[in-house]
Design a protein around this motif. Structure first.
Motif, PDB file in Angstrom:
ATOM      1  N   ALA A   1       0.808  -1.213   0.000  1.00 44.48           N
ATOM      2  CA  ALA A   1       0.000   0.000   0.000  1.00 44.48           C
ATOM      3  C   ALA A   1       0.843   1.266   0.000  1.00 44.48           C
ATOM      4  O   ALA A   1       0.473   2.270  -0.623  1.00 44.48           O
ATOM      5  CB  ALA A   1      -0.944  -0.006   1.211  1.00 44.48           C
ATOM      6  N   THR A   2       1.977   1.250   0.685  1.00 48.49           N
ATOM      7  CA  THR A   2       2.829   2.440   0.753  1.00 48.49           C
ATOM      8  C   THR A   2       3.913   2.421  -0.331  1.00 48.49           C
ATOM      9  O   THR A   2       3.988   3.309  -1.178  1.00 48.49           O
ATOM     10  CB  THR A   2       3.484   2.558   2.133  1.00 48.49           C
ATOM     11  OG1 THR A   2       2.467   2.684   3.136  1.00 48.49           O
ATOM     12  CG2 THR A   2       4.385   3.793   2.203  1.00 48.49           C
ATOM     13  N   GLY A   3       4.761   1.406  -0.321  1.00 53.33           N
ATOM     14  CA  GLY A   3       5.840   1.346  -1.295  1.00 53.33           C
ATOM     15  C   GLY A   3       5.334   1.278  -2.722  1.00 53.33           C
ATOM     16  O   GLY A   3       5.895   1.911  -3.627  1.00 53.33           O
ATOM     17  N   GLY A   4       4.258   0.522  -2.929  1.00 54.21           N
ATOM     18  CA  GLY A   4       3.703   0.423  -4.267  1.00 54.21           C
ATOM     19  C   GLY A   4       3.171   1.747  -4.771  1.00 54.21           C
ATOM     20  O   GLY A   4       3.375   2.105  -5.942  1.00 54.21           O
TER      21      GLY A   4
ATOM     22  N   ILE B   1      -3.173   1.030  -9.322  1.00 57.17           N
ATOM     23  CA  ILE B   1      -3.671   1.963  -8.314  1.00 57.17           C
ATOM     24  C   ILE B   1      -5.087   2.356  -8.712  1.00 57.17           C
ATOM     25  O   ILE B   1      -5.325   2.817  -9.831  1.00 57.17           O
ATOM     26  CB  ILE B   1      -2.790   3.216  -8.205  1.00 57.17           C
ATOM     27  CG1 ILE B   1      -1.342   2.839  -7.877  1.00 57.17           C
ATOM     28  CG2 ILE B   1      -3.335   4.173  -7.143  1.00 57.17           C
ATOM     29  CD1 ILE B   1      -0.388   4.012  -7.860  1.00 57.17           C
ATOM     30  N   THR B   2      -6.028   2.155  -7.779  1.00 54.13           N
ATOM     31  CA  THR B   2      -7.419   2.480  -8.041  1.00 54.13           C
ATOM     32  C   THR B   2      -7.943   3.355  -6.906  1.00 54.13           C
ATOM     33  O   THR B   2      -7.241   3.660  -5.951  1.00 54.13           O
ATOM     34  CB  THR B   2      -8.274   1.209  -8.149  1.00 54.13           C
ATOM     35  OG1 THR B   2      -8.311   0.561  -6.867  1.00 54.13           O
ATOM     36  CG2 THR B   2      -7.698   0.240  -9.170  1.00 54.13           C
ATOM     37  N   GLY B   3      -9.211   3.744  -7.023  1.00 52.05           N
ATOM     38  CA  GLY B   3      -9.835   4.578  -6.002  1.00 52.05           C
ATOM     39  C   GLY B   3      -9.725   6.050  -6.335  1.00 52.05           C
ATOM     40  O   GLY B   3      -8.804   6.488  -7.043  1.00 52.05           O
ATOM     41  N   LEU B   4     -10.672   6.830  -5.848  1.00 55.00           N
ATOM     42  CA  LEU B   4     -10.715   8.274  -6.113  1.00 55.00           C
ATOM     43  C   LEU B   4     -10.707   8.552  -7.618  1.00 55.00           C
ATOM     44  O   LEU B   4     -10.026   9.466  -8.096  1.00 55.00           O
ATOM     45  CB  LEU B   4      -9.536   8.995  -5.440  1.00 55.00           C
ATOM     46  CG  LEU B   4      -9.372   8.796  -3.936  1.00 55.00           C
ATOM     47  CD1 LEU B   4      -8.217   9.646  -3.421  1.00 55.00           C
ATOM     48  CD2 LEU B   4     -10.644   9.134  -3.181  1.00 55.00           C
ATOM     49  N   ASP B   5     -11.447   7.734  -8.358  1.00 55.98           N
ATOM     50  CA  ASP B   5     -11.573   7.881  -9.817  1.00 55.98           C
ATOM     51  C   ASP B   5     -10.263   7.648 -10.560  1.00 55.98           C
ATOM     52  O   ASP B   5     -10.099   8.098 -11.697  1.00 55.98           O
ATOM     53  CB  ASP B   5     -12.123   9.273 -10.180  1.00 55.98           C
ATOM     54  CG  ASP B   5     -13.517   9.504  -9.636  1.00 55.98           C
ATOM     55  OD1 ASP B   5     -14.303   8.529  -9.646  1.00 55.98           O
ATOM     56  OD2 ASP B   5     -13.811  10.625  -9.199  1.00 55.98           O
TER      57      ASP B   5
ATOM     58  N   LYS C   1       2.650  10.129   4.689  1.00 54.09           N
ATOM     59  CA  LYS C   1       1.246  10.301   5.021  1.00 54.09           C
ATOM     60  C   LYS C   1       0.450   9.971   3.762  1.00 54.09           C
ATOM     61  O   LYS C   1       0.481  10.710   2.782  1.00 54.09           O
ATOM     62  CB  LYS C   1       0.974  11.734   5.491  1.00 54.09           C
ATOM     63  CG  LYS C   1       1.703  12.083   6.790  1.00 54.09           C
ATOM     64  CD  LYS C   1       1.436  13.513   7.221  1.00 54.09           C
ATOM     65  CE  LYS C   1       2.194  13.841   8.498  1.00 54.09           C
ATOM     66  NZ  LYS C   1       1.970  15.255   8.930  1.00 54.09           N
ATOM     67  N   VAL C   2      -0.222   8.848   3.807  1.00 51.68           N
ATOM     68  CA  VAL C   2      -1.006   8.411   2.662  1.00 51.68           C
ATOM     69  C   VAL C   2      -2.084   7.462   3.171  1.00 51.68           C
ATOM     70  O   VAL C   2      -1.863   6.724   4.137  1.00 51.68           O
ATOM     71  CB  VAL C   2      -0.104   7.707   1.617  1.00 51.68           C
ATOM     72  CG1 VAL C   2       0.475   6.418   2.161  1.00 51.68           C
ATOM     73  CG2 VAL C   2      -0.846   7.469   0.313  1.00 51.68           C
ATOM     74  N   ALA C   3      -3.248   7.504   2.546  1.00 52.64           N
ATOM     75  CA  ALA C   3      -4.348   6.615   2.926  1.00 52.64           C
ATOM     76  C   ALA C   3      -4.579   5.646   1.780  1.00 52.64           C
ATOM     77  O   ALA C   3      -5.273   5.959   0.808  1.00 52.64           O
ATOM     78  CB  ALA C   3      -5.607   7.418   3.227  1.00 52.64           C
ATOM     79  N   THR C   4      -3.973   4.477   1.868  1.00 51.67           N
ATOM     80  CA  THR C   4      -4.091   3.452   0.841  1.00 51.67           C
ATOM     81  C   THR C   4      -4.232   2.094   1.510  1.00 51.67           C
ATOM     82  O   THR C   4      -3.857   1.915   2.672  1.00 51.67           O
ATOM     83  CB  THR C   4      -2.854   3.423  -0.072  1.00 51.67           C
ATOM     84  OG1 THR C   4      -1.671   3.354   0.744  1.00 51.67           O
ATOM     85  CG2 THR C   4      -2.783   4.643  -0.960  1.00 51.67           C
ATOM     86  N   THR C   5      -4.739   1.154   0.759  1.00 50.52           N
ATOM     87  CA  THR C   5      -4.813  -0.219   1.231  1.00 50.52           C
ATOM     88  C   THR C   5      -4.638  -1.131   0.024  1.00 50.52           C
ATOM     89  O   THR C   5      -4.653  -0.669  -1.119  1.00 50.52           O
ATOM     90  CB  THR C   5      -6.160  -0.495   1.936  1.00 50.52           C
ATOM     91  OG1 THR C   5      -6.118  -1.778   2.563  1.00 50.52           O
ATOM     92  CG2 THR C   5      -7.317  -0.442   0.953  1.00 50.52           C
ATOM     93  N   VAL C   6      -4.446  -2.408   0.271  1.00 55.74           N
ATOM     94  CA  VAL C   6      -4.321  -3.394  -0.800  1.00 55.74           C
ATOM     95  C   VAL C   6      -5.546  -4.291  -0.772  1.00 55.74           C
ATOM     96  O   VAL C   6      -5.894  -4.856   0.277  1.00 55.74           O
ATOM     97  CB  VAL C   6      -3.032  -4.227  -0.644  1.00 55.74           C
ATOM     98  CG1 VAL C   6      -2.977  -5.327  -1.705  1.00 55.74           C
ATOM     99  CG2 VAL C   6      -1.803  -3.342  -0.757  1.00 55.74           C
ATOM    100  N   ASP C   7      -6.237  -4.418  -1.910  1.00 55.51           N
ATOM    101  CA  ASP C   7      -7.452  -5.226  -1.946  1.00 55.51           C
ATOM    102  C   ASP C   7      -7.135  -6.689  -2.197  1.00 55.51           C
ATOM    103  O   ASP C   7      -5.964  -7.092  -2.298  1.00 55.51           O
ATOM    104  CB  ASP C   7      -8.453  -4.663  -2.964  1.00 55.51           C
ATOM    105  CG  ASP C   7      -7.981  -4.797  -4.414  1.00 55.51           C
ATOM    106  OD1 ASP C   7      -7.027  -5.572  -4.679  1.00 55.51           O
ATOM    107  OD2 ASP C   7      -8.563  -4.128  -5.282  1.00 55.51           O
TER     108      ASP C   7
ATOM    109  N   ASP D   1      -4.311  -5.099  -5.669  1.00 57.45           N
ATOM    110  CA  ASP D   1      -4.250  -3.736  -6.191  1.00 57.45           C
ATOM    111  C   ASP D   1      -4.233  -2.733  -5.053  1.00 57.45           C
ATOM    112  O   ASP D   1      -4.799  -2.964  -3.975  1.00 57.45           O
ATOM    113  CB  ASP D   1      -5.448  -3.457  -7.103  1.00 57.45           C
ATOM    114  CG  ASP D   1      -5.499  -4.387  -8.306  1.00 57.45           C
ATOM    115  OD1 ASP D   1      -4.457  -4.971  -8.642  1.00 57.45           O
ATOM    116  OD2 ASP D   1      -6.585  -4.518  -8.898  1.00 57.45           O
ATOM    117  N   ILE D   2      -3.605  -1.591  -5.296  1.00 56.65           N
ATOM    118  CA  ILE D   2      -3.532  -0.527  -4.299  1.00 56.65           C
ATOM    119  C   ILE D   2      -4.744   0.386  -4.464  1.00 56.65           C
ATOM    120  O   ILE D   2      -5.010   0.876  -5.560  1.00 56.65           O
ATOM    121  CB  ILE D   2      -2.228   0.271  -4.457  1.00 56.65           C
ATOM    122  CG1 ILE D   2      -1.022  -0.652  -4.236  1.00 56.65           C
ATOM    123  CG2 ILE D   2      -2.183   1.449  -3.501  1.00 56.65           C
ATOM    124  CD1 ILE D   2       0.286  -0.069  -4.702  1.00 56.65           C
ATOM    125  N   VAL D   3      -5.468   0.596  -3.392  1.00 55.24           N
ATOM    126  CA  VAL D   3      -6.681   1.399  -3.427  1.00 55.24           C
ATOM    127  C   VAL D   3      -6.465   2.673  -2.619  1.00 55.24           C
ATOM    128  O   VAL D   3      -6.130   2.617  -1.430  1.00 55.24           O
ATOM    129  CB  VAL D   3      -7.882   0.622  -2.848  1.00 55.24           C
ATOM    130  CG1 VAL D   3      -9.155   1.474  -2.946  1.00 55.24           C
ATOM    131  CG2 VAL D   3      -8.058  -0.704  -3.569  1.00 55.24           C
TER     132      VAL D   3
END
Length: 310
Positions: free
Chosen positions: A14-17, A49-53, A129-135, A139-141
């Protein structure tokens, strides 16, 4: 350090990617050090990378530990705390006399083993500082727009290499900055993540769910007071504006915010409980700072860790 410097990103989660992909998009020379299983998945689907359009797909340059053949100019360490010991061993062939290592783990405990192995001359401090996760597909969301990376020498010196590294990492779609006191910045982020982690894990809900019930708003303030007291006793008082921002975050009505620690607990996944919470409460004991709420959250997370790893 020019824009053609070779960058090794350790981990493509989620972060490094996310940050590594942005650097690739900006034309930097980036290689991802990953496990064979992650490498196979990324070769099949690409780094997405997906999310937020957003719908970004890159074909990353990948390498496993056994395939490292020489030193890199920069090594960005973005693994979970549980993978740090292995990562320290894995990057050894990639670290030369002029390599700069920047870890982006939570807390501060990771500095000690990195310094012991590679020396403070090679290791910077870092905050992301980042708000991401891996589904479930790997994939990084993206969960929120914020994306910022802050670096600095551990002793606070404004060295040329820090300025050059900041330039190398700039212009890649996320904020970059040099902190005058990176260790303090790491402590202040630590206060934030332990506050939101303890609040949501103890109350088992989002910030909005918690503040909607009697006592919820007061719980957030009480946890923050404990965490901030530990930071202050360690010599890193949290500035008033940051305290105000954290207070607003944990008291915002209707907020759906949940930190990664809580999401991992709900999903039944292992957490960084010892690195983030265990280390903080141990330091609190050494500094004679009472932290009953953080102690309770730590105990709860340790029970969760026992269930998920035994």
């Amino acid at each position: 350090m020019d824009l053609e410097a070779r960058i090794l990103v350790v981990g493509a989660g989620a972060t490094g990617g996310f940050f590594g992909a942005r650097l690739v998009q900006a034309g930097r020379d980036v290689t991802f050090l990953v496990r064979p299983q992650r490498a196979a998945a990324l070769r099949e689907r690409g780094l997405r990378i997906t999310g937020l359009d957003e719908r970004t797909v890159i074909e990353p340059r990948l390498i496993t530990a056994e395939e490292i053949t020489g030193a890199y100019d920069v090594v960005l360490v973005s693994v979970k705390a549980t993978g740090l010991t292995q990562a320290i061993d894995d990057i050894a062939p990639a670290v030369g006399p002029d390599t700069t290592i920047v870890p982006f783990l939570n807390g501060v405990a990771h500095l000690d083993p990195l310094n012991a192995r590679y020396g403070t001359k090679s290791v910077l401090g870092g905050v992301v500082k980042v708000a991401t996760t891996v589904d479930q597909d790997g994939d990084i969301v993206r969960l929120a727009p914020m994306a910022e990376l802050v670096i600095g020498e551990q002793d606070g010196r404004p060295t040329p290499r820090v300025r050059e590294l900041c330039e190398l990492l700039s212009g890649a779609g996320f904020g970059t900055a040099v902190a005058p006191d990176i260790v303090a910045a790491m402590w202040h982020k630590w206060v934030f993540i332990t506050t939101v982690g303890a609040l949501t894990c103890l109350a088992r809900g989002s910030v909005g769910d918690i503040v909607a019930v009697p006592g919820g708003r007061e719980l957030g303030a009480a946890v923050l007071a404990e965490a901030a007291a530990v930071s202050a006793a360690a010599g890193h008082p949290v500035p008033a504006d940051e305290l105000a921002w954290i207070t607003g975050t944990v008291s915002q009505a209707g907020s759906g915010f949940t930190p990664s620690m809580y999401r991992d607990v709900v999903a039944g996944l292992p957490t960084e409980a010892e690195h983030v919470f265990g280390d903080l409460v141990r330091r609190a004991r050494t500094l004679s700072v009472p932290t009953p709420l953080l102690d309770l959250a730590t105990l709860q997370l340790r029970v969760h860790q026992h269930r998920t790893t035994s």
